[in-house]
Design a protein around this motif. Sequence first.
Motif, mmCIF file in Angstrom:
data_model
loop_
_atom_site.group_PDB
_atom_site.id
_atom_site.type_symbol
_atom_site.label_atom_id
_atom_site.label_comp_id
_atom_site.label_asym_id
_atom_site.label_seq_id
_atom_site.Cartn_x
_atom_site.Cartn_y
_atom_site.Cartn_z
ATOM 1 N N LEU A 4 -3.364 3.310 -1.397
ATOM 2 C CA LEU A 4 -2.377 3.539 -0.423
ATOM 3 C C LEU A 4 -2.656 2.169 0.462
ATOM 4 N N SER A 5 -3.748 2.010 0.927
ATOM 5 C CA SER A 5 -3.948 0.835 1.785
ATOM 6 C C SER A 5 -3.851 -0.531 1.017
ATOM 7 N N VAL A 7 -1.866 -1.016 -1.579
ATOM 8 C CA VAL A 7 -0.412 -1.123 -1.732
ATOM 9 C C VAL A 7 0.176 -1.618 -0.812
ATOM 10 N N LEU A 8 -0.265 -1.087 0.367
ATOM 11 C CA LEU A 8 0.568 -1.466 1.861
ATOM 12 C C LEU A 8 0.068 -2.963 2.101
ATOM 13 N N LEU A 11 2.085 -5.136 -0.173
ATOM 14 C CA LEU A 11 3.520 -5.311 0.324
ATOM 15 C C LEU A 11 3.683 -6.097 1.709
ATOM 16 N N LEU A 12 2.641 -6.098 2.507
ATOM 17 C CA LEU A 12 2.578 -6.848 3.677
ATOM 18 C C LEU A 12 2.844 -8.139 3.537
#
Length: 93
Positions: A4-5, A7-8, A11-12
Amino acid sequence: MKILSLVLLILLLLTQYRLWVGEGSIAHVSELKRNIAKQEAENQRLKAQNQNLALEVEALRSGLDAVEARAREELGLIKKGETFFLFIDPEEQ
């Protein structure tokens, strides 16, 4: 949690890339603003030129004085009964 980290973070980074490099970026918008300013200045110059030409056309249509003045300047018009004098500056020879 790590996925999750990751992926975020991706995206950032993607959103930041578009902000700094892609179309619509700060640099792109700044360049577009410079181009708009240049075009507006050119438009103002052309608008002034058009106004001058419109005034000149109106003067030529309204009477013969403007036509005569233009013919004298550009074509060397001399009326009957007038004497033409040409003064030569000795320093220009």
